[in-house]
Design an enzyme around this catalytic site. Structure first.
Site, mmCIF file in Angstrom:
data_model
loop_
_atom_site.group_PDB
_atom_site.id
_atom_site.type_symbol
_atom_site.label_atom_id
_atom_site.label_comp_id
_atom_site.label_asym_id
_atom_site.label_seq_id
_atom_site.Cartn_x
_atom_site.Cartn_y
_atom_site.Cartn_z
ATOM 1 N N GLU A 2 -6.789 4.547 8.057
ATOM 2 C CA GLU A 2 -6.563 5.980 7.816
ATOM 3 C C GLU A 2 -7.807 6.611 7.207
ATOM 4 O O GLU A 2 -8.153 7.756 7.501
ATOM 5 C CB GLU A 2 -5.328 6.161 6.908
ATOM 6 N N HIS A 33 -9.414 1.037 4.958
ATOM 7 C CA HIS A 33 -8.147 1.260 5.654
ATOM 8 C C HIS A 33 -8.392 2.188 6.850
ATOM 9 O O HIS A 33 -9.189 3.118 6.759
ATOM 10 C CB HIS A 33 -7.108 1.868 4.701
ATOM 11 N N SER A 53 3.766 -2.198 10.323
ATOM 12 C CA SER A 53 5.214 -2.241 10.536
ATOM 13 C C SER A 53 5.839 -3.590 10.185
ATOM 14 O O SER A 53 6.763 -4.063 10.863
ATOM 15 C CB SER A 53 5.559 -1.842 11.983
ATOM 16 N N ASN A 58 0.880 -1.174 0.000
ATOM 17 C CA ASN A 58 0.000 0.000 0.000
ATOM 18 C C ASN A 58 0.913 1.218 0.000
ATOM 19 O O ASN A 58 1.479 1.578 1.034
ATOM 20 C CB ASN A 58 -0.883 -0.040 1.264
ATOM 21 N N TRP A 59 1.031 1.827 -1.176
ATOM 22 C CA TRP A 59 1.980 2.944 -1.294
ATOM 23 C C TRP A 59 1.458 4.209 -0.619
ATOM 24 O O TRP A 59 2.185 5.187 -0.478
ATOM 25 C CB TRP A 59 2.289 3.229 -2.778
ATOM 26 N N LYS A 60 0.198 4.217 -0.231
ATOM 27 C CA LYS A 60 -0.422 5.406 0.393
ATOM 28 C C LYS A 60 -0.171 6.620 -0.508
ATOM 29 O O LYS A 60 -0.125 6.480 -1.723
ATOM 30 C CB LYS A 60 0.065 5.580 1.831
ATOM 31 N N GLY A 70 2.800 2.235 10.861
ATOM 32 C CA GLY A 70 3.758 3.333 10.721
ATOM 33 C C GLY A 70 4.461 3.699 12.013
ATOM 34 O O GLY A 70 5.108 4.739 12.102
ATOM 35 N N GLU A 110 -5.135 -4.984 10.542
ATOM 36 C CA GLU A 110 -4.134 -3.935 10.730
ATOM 37 C C GLU A 110 -4.410 -3.207 12.034
ATOM 38 O O GLU A 110 -5.239 -2.285 12.069
ATOM 39 C CB GLU A 110 -4.200 -2.922 9.574
ATOM 40 N N GLY A 162 3.061 -1.034 4.293
ATOM 41 C CA GLY A 162 3.108 0.397 4.002
ATOM 42 C C GLY A 162 4.537 0.833 3.719
ATOM 43 O O GLY A 162 5.049 0.692 2.611
ATOM 44 N N GLY A 163 5.211 1.347 4.743
ATOM 45 C CA GLY A 163 6.545 1.925 4.574
ATOM 46 C C GLY A 163 7.523 1.029 3.823
ATOM 47 O O GLY A 163 8.246 1.495 2.928
#
Ligand code: 13P
Length: 253
Positions: free
Chosen positions: A97, A95, A212, A9-11, A173, A167, A233-234
């Protein structure tokens, strides 16, 4: 054998130049395994450019959200048919967010889940609790509410064409990964909730862990019986980091 899905997920990250380098690296290093599928989910403006690269490769393409509507006067929204049109096979829905920042309710998430399936997209339904909810013993109640909203609207059979991602919000993150035992406990709970309605659907659905995940903790997570990959993510923004996670899945198969 359900196999593994390792999804990036590149966000809201990237640029044409950075994405090209990232996706080229992922395609070049993608493991040749029938049991480990790789997926990238870039921001909307870059879907077509990334699709031009993933098409014909063994890396799949997905979007990060979808409109619950089919078409029409919904300024700024993107329909599932459009996502299909540009080559998406998956879409992330719910998600945390978006639930927290855009106010998406569990019912709105259920509507998006159904809109995705209607267009032939596989929804990746995200569920997860906040730290406060975990510390007050509400983890299972939160997960149940988020899952039941979709089950009530879409029905159990819809989960035969869907992926779930657990998640925990506190792990996203933050570098605070859930331990493999903490994650497995919730994944088992999710699968048990589905099992009560259909054993075969529950047995077949992939449940990803997100929060993470890195190359050095992925193996410990993925080796649990109910963890079928990751939503990253990251660590999905550098091809070496993402591929290290994919390799951790391959090593377990
Ligand atoms: P991180 O891997 O950066 O914690 O993000 C997880 C996530 O939110 C994936 O959807």
């Amino acid at each position: 054998m359900r196999g593994y899905l390792v999804a990036g997920n590149w966000k809201m990250n990237g640029s044409n130049v950075a994405n090209a380098e990232l996706v080229d690296g992922i395609i070049a290093g993608a493991p040749q395994s029938d049991l480990v599928e790789l997926l990238v989910c870039p921001p909307f403006p870059y879907l077509s450019a990334v699709a031009a690269k993933t098409s014909g490769s063994n890396v799949r393409l997905g979007a990060q959200t979808i409109s619950e509507h089919e078409s029409g006067a919904f300024t700024g929204e993107t329909a599932g048919s459009m996502l299909r049109d540009v080559g998406c096979e998956y879409v992330i829905v719910g998600h945390s967010e978006r639930r927290a920042l855009m106010g998406e309710t569990s019912q709105a998430v259920a509507d998006k889940f159904m809109a995705a399936q209607k267009c032939g997209l596989t929804p990746i339904l995200c569920v997860g609790e906040t730290l406060e909810q975990r510390e007050s013993g509400k983890t299972e109640a939160v997960i149940d509410e988020q899952l039941n909203a979709v089950l009530d609207s879409a029905g159990i059979d819809a989960f035969g064409r869907a992926v779930i991602a657990y998640e925990p919000v506190w792990a996203i993150g933050t570098g605070m990964t859930a331990t493999p035992d903490q994650a497995q406990e919730v994944h088992r709970h999710i699968r048990a909730l589905l099992e009560a309605k259909s054993e075969s659907v529950a047995e077949g659905v992939k449940i990803l862990y997100g929060g993470s995940v890195k190359g050095d903790n992925a193996g410990g997570l993925f080796s649990n019986p109910d963890i079928d990959g990751g939503l990253i993510g990251g660590a999905s923004l550098k091809s070496e980091d993402f591929l290290a996670i994919a390799e951790a899945a391959v090593a377990i198969c």
